[in-house]
Each structure stands twice: as structure tokens, then as C-alpha cells.
Scaffold this motif. Structure first.
Motif, PDB file in Angstrom:
ATOM      1  N   GLY A  23       1.371  -3.899   1.213  1.00  0.00           N
ATOM      2  CA  GLY A  23       1.987  -3.975   0.103  1.00  0.00           C
ATOM      3  C   GLY A  23       3.417  -3.071   0.134  1.00  0.00           C
ATOM      4  N   TYR A  24       2.835  -1.827   0.368  1.00  0.00           N
ATOM      5  CA  TYR A  24       4.046  -0.648   0.496  1.00  0.00           C
ATOM      6  C   TYR A  24       5.177  -1.071   1.436  1.00  0.00           C
ATOM      7  CZ  TYR A  24       0.305   2.239  -1.222  1.00  0.00           C
ATOM      8  OH  TYR A  24      -0.759   2.637  -1.722  1.00  0.00           O
ATOM      9  N   GLY A  72      -4.510  -3.754   3.132  1.00  0.00           N
ATOM     10  CA  GLY A  72      -3.570  -4.730   2.220  1.00  0.00           C
ATOM     11  C   GLY A  72      -2.743  -3.591   1.329  1.00  0.00           C
ATOM     12  N   ARG A  73      -3.055  -2.468   1.202  1.00  0.00           N
ATOM     13  CA  ARG A  73      -2.274  -1.404   0.517  1.00  0.00           C
ATOM     14  C   ARG A  73      -1.090  -1.295   1.178  1.00  0.00           C
ATOM     15  NH1 ARG A  73      -7.079   1.253  -0.488  1.00  0.00           N
ATOM     16  NH2 ARG A  73      -8.049   1.022  -2.612  1.00  0.00           N
ATOM     17  N   ASP A  97       7.534  -3.880  -0.188  1.00  0.00           N
ATOM     18  CA  ASP A  97       8.051  -3.368  -1.195  1.00  0.00           C
ATOM     19  C   ASP A  97       9.330  -2.825  -0.198  1.00  0.00           C
ATOM     20  OD1 ASP A  97       6.631  -4.205  -2.981  1.00  0.00           O
ATOM     21  OD2 ASP A  97       5.613  -2.184  -3.256  1.00  0.00           O
ATOM     22  N   LYS A 142      -3.536 -10.390  -1.908  1.00  0.00           N
ATOM     23  CA  LYS A 142      -3.383  -9.585  -3.459  1.00  0.00           C
ATOM     24  C   LYS A 142      -2.377  -8.657  -3.668  1.00  0.00           C
ATOM     25  CE  LYS A 142      -7.516  -8.412  -4.120  1.00  0.00           C
ATOM     26  NZ  LYS A 142      -8.838  -7.080  -4.394  1.00  0.00           N
ATOM     27  N   ARG A 143      -1.974  -7.938  -2.485  1.00  0.00           N
ATOM     28  CA  ARG A 143      -0.954  -6.766  -2.776  1.00  0.00           C
ATOM     29  C   ARG A 143       0.325  -6.849  -2.172  1.00  0.00           C
ATOM     30  NH1 ARG A 143      -4.890  -2.535  -3.805  1.00  0.00           N
ATOM     31  NH2 ARG A 143      -7.036  -2.988  -3.182  1.00  0.00           N
ATOM     32  N   ALA A 144       0.490  -8.050  -1.469  1.00  0.00           N
ATOM     33  CA  ALA A 144       1.908  -8.016  -0.777  1.00  0.00           C
ATOM     34  C   ALA A 144       2.405  -9.678  -0.939  1.00  0.00           C
ATOM     35  CB  ALA A 144       1.881  -7.710   0.590  1.00  0.00           C
ATOM     36  N   ILE A 190      -4.212  -8.537   1.583  1.00  0.00           N
ATOM     37  CA  ILE A 190      -2.733  -8.583   1.939  1.00  0.00           C
ATOM     38  C   ILE A 190      -2.188  -9.413   0.875  1.00  0.00           C
ATOM     39  CG2 ILE A 190      -0.913  -9.232   3.485  1.00  0.00           C
ATOM     40  CD1 ILE A 190      -2.669  -8.125   5.785  1.00  0.00           C
TER      41      ILE A 190
END
Length: 450
Positions: free
Chosen positions: A168-169, A164-165, A172, A223-225, A221
Motif C-alpha cells: 500500500g505504501y 500488504g502494508r 501511494d 485490501k491495502r493497495a 495487498i
């Protein structure tokens, strides 16, 4: 009925056509030249009109998990932010780019690469469960080295959060979507497969429980993206060795059910692939790569990877046997894709041995029967022809009336050297000569086939 030139939506992302570059190993690593290397590898496909590019397997953790030398890690947001230069270049050509996320688990280099193991003695292998007896037998025989740490329940959730992190990166940095590497013996397949997954917590046991890791990954994913589109490879372990060697494996019906459940979980597209429970040529079917194995410049690298000349010869011999078992086969995932498409309403992406424009049209439903897929992809042919899209799009046949065919011969001289860290490039002289002729004729310029 769809054509290769028609646009398609994947989870709200509008892709300009139905041709995609399947994930490849770019061998870009994480050094100062990584972004330039990726641009050099990926931008030609976008410039040639390919609608979707899938950047090859990137690792979601800072150590371990690489299935081959040169894989890029995407755990560091500062590093991933630099990849916006790549995504901007792809978008300049009107194409979309998805990032494939992976962790090798028991297929990682800390298992099979002799020199890497010596240089990283404290690096733990991550495992879904205790390795199956077949792999432990290979360990005792000295072919592999297993000393894994089986993930406890809390660590499984943390691994899902790593996915997930990284997603998100990537969002971005301008990536249009995420591709989960769910096959090729990576850790996601290890969660899905009864061959590997013998857990007794919520991530093992029933087929639904084995799928739970992918469900948690999708939640992480989101949650973070946010609503970034997510696709996943769906394995069916149909080429796996027969019983009594491998009794527990994913059947074709199992793979179809996984795809159906992934749609319900919230995945936006699936890529059904027939694979094995182990790393073999069921993934890259084709000829024995004699030119690659005979390359003098690569011998030292092979020795380092496999632990000496004798083991190198054993691996080469196994490679030869597998080339007889998994020789060149046209569109080998077609039947699987067709059956999945009958059961889901999300896009189905097909890859594996697709080599002609006429075949692409048929797979998309250009003949009397319903299509087998919604997009068609290729991997190795882009090593041979980085600007391949220009020859395939907006032209159904060559000047002599024959279907346009890629130059790639599925000889695998591009793939075997990657175990040494060598880049994935075409090394077959006849193919390179023909590409040069086509370049001089302007075949790789947009609109050349109109």
C-alpha cells in the motif's frame, strides 16, 4: 509472435516492451542518501529503454529479515513516500517500476552474519517451522547459528499484513506493481517448501496449505493497495542436494502446480526459477569469483561476515565447488518457464543466464516453436552495463551480423562482495574496458542500433 519491442500488459499495467531488469541488491539501505542511490542505480536502465524495472528485495518489517547488508526496509510510510522521486524519474522515461517485497526468515543475517549477530543479540530469527535437521547439523558444526522463533498462526497473518502494508505504501509512492520474492530461500519459499514447512495449522501440511501464505498476502495487498498488479517468483527446488540429504523438496511438477494455483488466487504474472533449498550458486550460476575473494580491501569485511579467516576460507572453498556444479548455463530456467506457460494464461517472465538478443527472440517465440515466456529479464548484466537496454532494443544483430550479446561474463565478482555491504558493481577489468569502448562509440544512446 512477440518481439522484444512489443508492449505487454501485466494486470492492467501496460509495459512498453518485454525487456525487464530483474531484481538486484541495490545496497541503498535506509539512510539520507537512499533515494539518490536508487535513482543512480535504476534510472540508467529506464533511460536506455528497459520496459520494466524490478527494484530489488526490500524488507517488509522494521527489524530483522535482511538477507544481506544494505537491504532497504519499506515498513515506514514516511520513508516510502520519499521514493516517489524515484518512481517519477522512472516514469519520465516511459518505463514502469515494480517493488520486490521480501523477508529472509531463516536466511536472514541474524543466522549467518557473525558480526551482525554479535551486534544484535536480542534479534529473533523468524521461522516457518523448526529448522530441518540438515541445517541444525550445520548449526552444531558452527557454520550457522539457529535459535529461531517459529511463527504461530496469528503471527503468520500479521506477517502477511506486513506485505500488504508495504504494498500500500509503495502504490501511494507511485510504484506500478509489486513483486513477491518467492524463491532464493526467503521466507515465502520456506512456506512453500516441504523441506522447511512442517506446520500442522492451515499454513502447512498439504501443498494447498503451504500455498495459503501467498493467498493471504494477495488478499492483504488487495485490501491495502487495490488492484495494483502483483507478480511472484515460483520456485522449483530441482538443483537441491539429492536424497538422502534432501528428500522433501519442490519438484518441477510442484512448481508448475504452484504457478497454476497462483493464477487462480489472483496473481498477475509469475517468474518460474529453479533454485535450491539453501543459499548456493544455483541462484547466480557462473564462474568462481577469484578476483572478489582475493580483493585485499574486502578481507576485513569477509572476516566480519563469516566469523574469522578460517571460516572465510571454508566459504570460499564451498563457493569454488559450487561453481563447478553450477557453471555458466544459458537460459537455465527455459524448460521450467515453457512448461508453466503451457498451463497458465497470465504472463510468464523468464530470467537466469539470458545473455543474447537472438536468445531473447527465441524465448519469446521468434522461431518455429511456441515461446517459452512473455518477457525476458536479466540481473547481473545490469551491473556491467547500467544502460544495457539501448544495445538490445530495436536491433536484432550487431554490425558484423552476430547476435548482440551482453558484456557480463557471469564471473560473480559483483555478487560475493555484497556480503560485506559493498555495492553491486562490475569489478572485471576486461568488461569495464569494453563498456568504455562502447560508451565512446555511443552504443548506449537510444536508437544507436537502428
Amino acid at each position: 509472435m512477440a518481439t522484444l519491442e512489443d508492449p505487454i500488459e501485466i494486470g492492467g499495467c501496460r509495459v512498453p516492451n518485454r525487456l525487464y531488469r530483474a531484481p538486484l541488491l541495490e545496497c541503498a539501505g535506509n539512510g539520507p542518501d537512499t533515494v539518490e542511490t536508487l535513482i543512480e542505480d535504476l534510472e540508467p536502465a529506464a533511460a536506455s529503454g528497459v520496459g520494466l524495472l524490478c527494484q530489488g528485495a526490500t524488507i517488509v518489517r522494521g527489524d530483522g529479515g535482511c538477507a544481506a547488508p544494505g537491504m532497504t526496509r519499506v515498513h515506514d510510510p514516511n520513508f516510502v513516500s520519499r521514493l516517489s522521486r524515484l518512481t517519477n524519474r522512472i516514469h519520465d522515461h516511459g518505463s514502469k517500476i515494480f517493488l520486490q517485497l521480501e523477508h529472509g526468515g531463516l536466511r536472514s543475517m541474524e543466522t549467518w552474519h557473525a558480526e551482525y549477530r554479535r551486534e544484535h543479540p536480542g534479534l529473533e530469527q523468524l521461522a516457518v517451522s523448526k529448522p530441518p535437521w540438515q541445517l541444525r547439523a550445520l548449526d552444531r558444526a558452527g557454520f550457522l547459528s539457529y535459535d529461531p522463533r517459529v511463527l504461530d498462526t496469528e503471527e503468520v497473518y500479521e506477517l502477511a499484513a506486513n506485505f500488504g502494508r508495504a504494498a500500500g505504501y509503495a502504490a501511494d509512492a507511485g510504484y506500478d506493481g509489486i513483486h513477491i520474492a518467492g524463491a532464493n530461500m526467503g521466507i515465502v519459499q520456506q512456506f512453500l517448501s516441504p523441506f522447511y514447512n512442517r506446520r500442522d495449522d492451515e499454513f502447512g501440511g498439504s501443498p494447498e496449505a503451504r500455498l495459503r501464505f501467498l493467498a493471504v498476502v494477495r488478499d492483504e495487498i488487495r485490501k491495502r493497495a487495490g488492484d495494483v498488479p502483483v507478480i511472484a517468483k515460483v520456485p522449483a527446488e530441482t538443483p537441491a542436494p539429492p536424497a538422502p540429504l534432501v528428500r522433501r523438496k519442490l519438484s518441477l511438477e510442484d512448481g508448475i502446480e504452484i504457478a497454476r494455483r497462483l493464477e487462480r488466487i489472483g496473481y498477475d504474472a509469475v517468474v518460474p526459477v529453479q533454485t535450491s533449498v539453501v543459499w548456493d550458486m544455483s541462484i547466480v550460476r557462473g564462474e568462481y569469483p577469484d578476483r572478489a575473494w582475493a580483493n585485499e580491501a574486502l578481507q576485513e569485511g569477509y572476516d566480519a561476515a563469516f566469523g574469522g579467516a578460517s571460516r572465510k576460507r571454508l566459504v570460499a572453498a564451498a563457493n569454488r565447488v559450487q561453481s563447478l556444479q553450477y557453471g555458466p548455463e544459458s537460459a537455465w530456467n527455459e524448460g521450467f518457464c515453457r512448461r508453466v506457460r503451457e498451463r497458465v494464461s497470465i504472463p510468464v517472465l523468464a530470467e537466469g543466464g539470458i545473455r543474447e538478443r537472438e536468445e531473447m527472440d527465441r524465448l519469446l517465440g521468434g522461431d518455429a516453436e511456441a515461446g517459452a515466456c512473455d518477457m525476458v529479464g536479466m540481473a547481473r548484466p545490469f551491473y556491467a552495463e547500467p544502460r544495457l537496454g539501448a544495445r538490445l532494443l530495436e536491433t536484432e544483430s550487431a554490425s558484423d551480423g552476430e547476435s548482440v550479446r551482453v558484456l557480463c561474463e557471469s564471473c560473480n565478482n559483483c555478487t560475493v562482495p555484497q556480503v560485506t555491504g559493498a555495492p553491486g558493481i562490475c569489478r572485471t577489468p576486461a568488461v569495464l574496458r569494453r563498456r568504455g569502448e562502447l560508451e565512446r562509440d555511443g552504443a548506449y544512446e537510444r536508437g544507436a542500433g537502428e
